[in-house]
Enzyme design. Structure first.
Site, PDB file in Angstrom:
ATOM      1  N   TYR A  79       0.851  -1.196   0.000  1.00 45.57           N
ATOM      2  CA  TYR A  79       0.000   0.000   0.000  1.00 45.57           C
ATOM      3  C   TYR A  79       0.879   1.236   0.000  1.00 45.57           C
ATOM      4  O   TYR A  79       1.851   1.307   0.744  1.00 45.57           O
ATOM      5  CB  TYR A  79      -0.896   0.024   1.251  1.00 45.57           C
ATOM      6  CG  TYR A  79      -2.355   0.021   0.872  1.00 45.57           C
ATOM      7  CD1 TYR A  79      -2.902   1.091   0.173  1.00 45.57           C
ATOM      8  CD2 TYR A  79      -3.173  -1.059   1.198  1.00 45.57           C
ATOM      9  CE1 TYR A  79      -4.239   1.082  -0.204  1.00 45.57           C
ATOM     10  CE2 TYR A  79      -4.512  -1.076   0.820  1.00 45.57           C
ATOM     11  CZ  TYR A  79      -5.046   0.006   0.117  1.00 45.57           C
ATOM     12  OH  TYR A  79      -6.351  -0.014  -0.261  1.00 45.57           O
ATOM     13  N   ARG A  82      -2.409  -2.624 -18.344  1.00 43.00           N
ATOM     14  CA  ARG A  82      -3.684  -1.948 -18.176  1.00 43.00           C
ATOM     15  C   ARG A  82      -3.495  -0.829 -17.158  1.00 43.00           C
ATOM     16  O   ARG A  82      -3.058  -1.072 -16.030  1.00 43.00           O
ATOM     17  CB  ARG A  82      -4.682  -2.966 -17.628  1.00 43.00           C
ATOM     18  CG  ARG A  82      -6.098  -2.811 -18.039  1.00 43.00           C
ATOM     19  CD  ARG A  82      -6.752  -4.169 -18.200  1.00 43.00           C
ATOM     20  NE  ARG A  82      -6.606  -4.545 -19.597  1.00 43.00           N
ATOM     21  CZ  ARG A  82      -7.366  -4.047 -20.579  1.00 43.00           C
ATOM     22  NH1 ARG A  82      -8.318  -3.182 -20.335  1.00 43.00           N
ATOM     23  NH2 ARG A  82      -7.164  -4.433 -21.816  1.00 43.00           N
ATOM     24  N   THR A 102      -4.670   5.982 -21.684  1.00 46.12           N
ATOM     25  CA  THR A 102      -4.465   4.642 -21.148  1.00 46.12           C
ATOM     26  C   THR A 102      -3.025   4.263 -21.479  1.00 46.12           C
ATOM     27  O   THR A 102      -2.399   4.874 -22.340  1.00 46.12           O
ATOM     28  CB  THR A 102      -5.393   3.614 -21.822  1.00 46.12           C
ATOM     29  OG1 THR A 102      -5.115   3.626 -23.226  1.00 46.12           O
ATOM     30  CG2 THR A 102      -6.854   3.934 -21.595  1.00 46.12           C
ATOM     31  N   LYS A 115      -2.990   0.516 -24.818  1.00 48.27           N
ATOM     32  CA  LYS A 115      -3.429   0.406 -26.211  1.00 48.27           C
ATOM     33  C   LYS A 115      -2.189   0.464 -27.123  1.00 48.27           C
ATOM     34  O   LYS A 115      -1.323  -0.378 -26.970  1.00 48.27           O
ATOM     35  CB  LYS A 115      -4.493   1.463 -26.489  1.00 48.27           C
ATOM     36  CG  LYS A 115      -5.725   1.227 -25.585  1.00 48.27           C
ATOM     37  CD  LYS A 115      -6.857   2.194 -25.787  1.00 48.27           C
ATOM     38  CE  LYS A 115      -7.978   1.900 -24.795  1.00 48.27           C
ATOM     39  NZ  LYS A 115      -9.071   2.894 -24.861  1.00 48.27           N
ATOM     40  N   ASP A 163      -7.429  13.578 -24.808  1.00 52.69           N
ATOM     41  CA  ASP A 163      -7.433  12.181 -24.373  1.00 52.69           C
ATOM     42  C   ASP A 163      -6.842  11.348 -25.514  1.00 52.69           C
ATOM     43  O   ASP A 163      -7.521  11.060 -26.499  1.00 52.69           O
ATOM     44  CB  ASP A 163      -8.870  11.760 -24.052  1.00 52.69           C
ATOM     45  CG  ASP A 163      -8.981  10.293 -23.661  1.00 52.69           C
ATOM     46  OD1 ASP A 163      -7.968   9.564 -23.747  1.00 52.69           O
ATOM     47  OD2 ASP A 163     -10.087   9.875 -23.272  1.00 52.69           O
ATOM     48  N   GLU A 165      -0.485   4.874  -0.480  1.00 50.05           N
ATOM     49  CA  GLU A 165      -1.250   6.117  -0.681  1.00 50.05           C
ATOM     50  C   GLU A 165      -0.321   7.308  -0.546  1.00 50.05           C
ATOM     51  O   GLU A 165       0.538   7.349   0.333  1.00 50.05           O
ATOM     52  CB  GLU A 165      -2.384   6.210   0.338  1.00 50.05           C
ATOM     53  CG  GLU A 165      -3.535   5.274   0.000  1.00 50.05           C
ATOM     54  CD  GLU A 165      -4.691   5.405   0.985  1.00 50.05           C
ATOM     55  OE1 GLU A 165      -4.536   6.099   2.010  1.00 50.05           O
ATOM     56  OE2 GLU A 165      -5.743   4.795   0.726  1.00 50.05           O
TER      57      GLU A 165
HETATM   58  C1  LIG Z   1     -10.027   3.296 -23.938  1.00 53.03           C
HETATM   59  C2  LIG Z   1     -10.330   4.731 -23.725  1.00 53.03           C
HETATM   60  C3  LIG Z   1     -10.608   5.234 -22.444  1.00 53.03           C
HETATM   61  C4  LIG Z   1     -10.874   4.377 -21.234  1.00 53.03           C
HETATM   62  O1  LIG Z   1      -9.954   3.515 -20.849  1.00 53.03           O
HETATM   63  P1  LIG Z   1     -10.281   2.317 -19.826  1.00 53.03           P
HETATM   64  O2  LIG Z   1      -8.931   1.903 -19.430  1.00 53.03           O
HETATM   65  O3  LIG Z   1     -11.058   1.316 -20.586  1.00 53.03           O
HETATM   66  O4  LIG Z   1     -11.060   2.899 -18.688  1.00 53.03           O
HETATM   67  C5  LIG Z   1     -10.785   6.598 -22.313  1.00 53.03           C
HETATM   68  N1  LIG Z   1     -10.710   7.419 -23.367  1.00 53.03           N
HETATM   69  C6  LIG Z   1     -10.465   6.973 -24.617  1.00 53.03           C
HETATM   70  C7  LIG Z   1     -10.392   7.935 -25.731  1.00 53.03           C
HETATM   71  C8  LIG Z   1     -10.279   5.609 -24.835  1.00 53.03           C
HETATM   72  O5  LIG Z   1     -10.058   5.172 -26.068  1.00 53.03           O
END
Ligand SMILES: *Cc1c(COP(=O)(O)O)cnc(C)c1O
Length: 411
Positions: free
Chosen positions: A51, A232, A223, A226, A197, A53
């Site tokens: 942990y 993750r 994220t 991807k 994003d 925090e």
């Molecule tokens: C995949 C994605 C997210 C969310 O990601 P998670 O890890 O699934 O919560 C947010 N914004 C965009 C543009 C995404 O493609």
């Protein structure tokens, strides 16, 4: 996995089967990737027992000297990789990262501008079933009906009229580049915070293969799992002047303790992405997506915007019938190709029965496939689309795909 096998044969059986599935399918879900064995090991390590925090060297728990060093490495590497002034590596995933940004800058009921889900936006950009659309007031922008491209004059017009407190740029199903500079200019003109994003395109942005939102954008969320090919998780970067707001919003605002095992995975993935090979990998992803797009179009398949600039493409199945996305996605899986049904802009059907199919090239590129394989994959996909009820056709293609997967092993 000998301990899992001993302790829990039932779970082990499913894990083993999933490994085989990942090896023997052409995984073309654009939001997925296959991480390195080093990232896998870090994520399954004893770091998950701790942990911590707080932030490095300022924790609410004792015993964090090693975790502090690991988180510091992840932060420094993220900053270097993207050229960011500040990085927070604690968000548990992309959605909580975005939730933290909302928490930092908006009050419940405040207005923000985000891309319509049906035009390629994400749930967290203001969908009515998501916290972003329930707690805050979304005004949306879309793509042009004719060109299917973002229309920046129109976005500016909406922003001037609506005066949102935040503007979100970013995509989950938009196959073209985004002009982040234009979004930042519009945000500055109306006095809004700009959140870019880059969840889908982070790897391509880090490599400089497509234009990104650095260094001029206020806040960048992503994220890490991807195109960036990490574990993750989520990541927020920002200008130094927003650093305190972001850190406070992530912890204690949104989350408790970070997942230190995944922080280590992120640090390793960022280091991998800093290597020259990753730049080559990223440009191959885009070359593969273009080759796949060309192959499909040569077979008479319609693509949204007639092509791609990034790692994904969106097939418009409406010429074959409205609402066919899921049926075709199921047929493709029977043939050995995993993609996902997706709405197309101005879809006449519902999100539950969408008219499009979203495909991407990150995993196939991770496995080493190139343009030549993409041309063949495009032909298989087109054949299945045109005759998706033909079981014999799917059986034959499945055999051919099995042979191709053998040539490009992973794990
Ligand atoms: C995949 C994605 C997210 C969310 O990601 P998670 O890890 O699934 O919560 C947010 N914004 C965009 C543009 C995404 O493609």
């Amino acid at each position: 996995m000998r301990h899992v096998k001993e302790a829990d044969p039932e779970v082990h059986g499913h894990m083993q089967a999933e490994l085989e599935r990942q090896k023997n399918v052409l995984n073309m879900i654009p939001s997925e990737n296959y991480v390195s064995p080093a990232v896998l090991e870090a994520c399954g390590s004893v770091l998950m027992n701790k942990y911590s925090e707080g932030y490095p060297f300022k924790r609410y728990y004792q015993g964090n000297r090693h975790v502090d060093e690991i988180e510091k490495l992840a932060i420094d590497r993220a900053k270097k990789l993207f050229g960011a002034e500040h990085a927070n590596v604690q968000p548990l995933s992309g959605s909580p990262a975005n939730a933290a940004v909302f928490l930092a800058f908006l009050k419940p009921g405040d207005k923000f501008l985000g891309l319509d889900l049906a035009c390629g936006g994400h749930l967290t950009h203001g969908s009515s079933v998501n916290f972003s659309g329930k707690i805050y007031q979304q005004v949306s922008y879309g793509v042009d009906k004719e060109t299917e491209l973002l229309d920046y004059d129109k976005i500016r017009e909406i922003a001037l009229q609506e005066k949102p407190k935040m503007i979100i740029s970013g995509l989950t199903a938009y196959p073209r580049q985004i002009d982040f500079r234009k979004f930042q200019d519009i945000a500055e003109e109306v006095g809004a915070i700009h959140l870019a994003d880059i969840s889908h395109i982070a790897g391509l942005v880090a490599s400089g293969v497509i234009p990104g939102p650095f260094p001029f954008t206020d806040i960048v969320s992503t994220t890490t799992h991807k195109t960036l090919r990490g574990p993750r998780g989520g990541l927020i970067m920002c200008k130094e002047k927003y650093a305190k707001d972001i850190d406070k919003a992530v912890f204690p605002g949104m989350q408790g303790g970070p997942h230190n095992n995944n922080t280590a995975g992120k640090a390793i993935a960022f280091q991998e992405a800093l290597k020259p090979e990753f730049k080559e990998y990223s440009s191959q992803i885009v070359r593969n997506a273009k080759a796949l797009a060309d192959s499909l179009m040569k077979e008479g398949i319609k693509l949204v915007t007639n092509g791609t600039d990034n790692h994904l493409l969106l097939i418009d199945l409406r010429p074959f019938g409205i609402g066919l996305g899921r049926e075709v996605a199921v047929a493709l899986e029977e043939a050995g190709i995993c993609g996902n049904a997706n709405s197309v802009p101005y879809d006449e059907s519902t999100p539950f029965k969408p008219s499009g199919l979203r495909l991407g090239t990150p995993v196939l590129t991770t496995r080493g496939m190139k343009e030549k394989e993409m041309e063949q994959v495009g032909k298989w996909i087109a054949d299945v689309i045109k005759d998706y009820k033909n079981d014999e056709l799917k059986r034959i293609i499945n055999l051919e795909i099995g042979a191709l997967c053998q040539l490009y092993p992973f794990y």
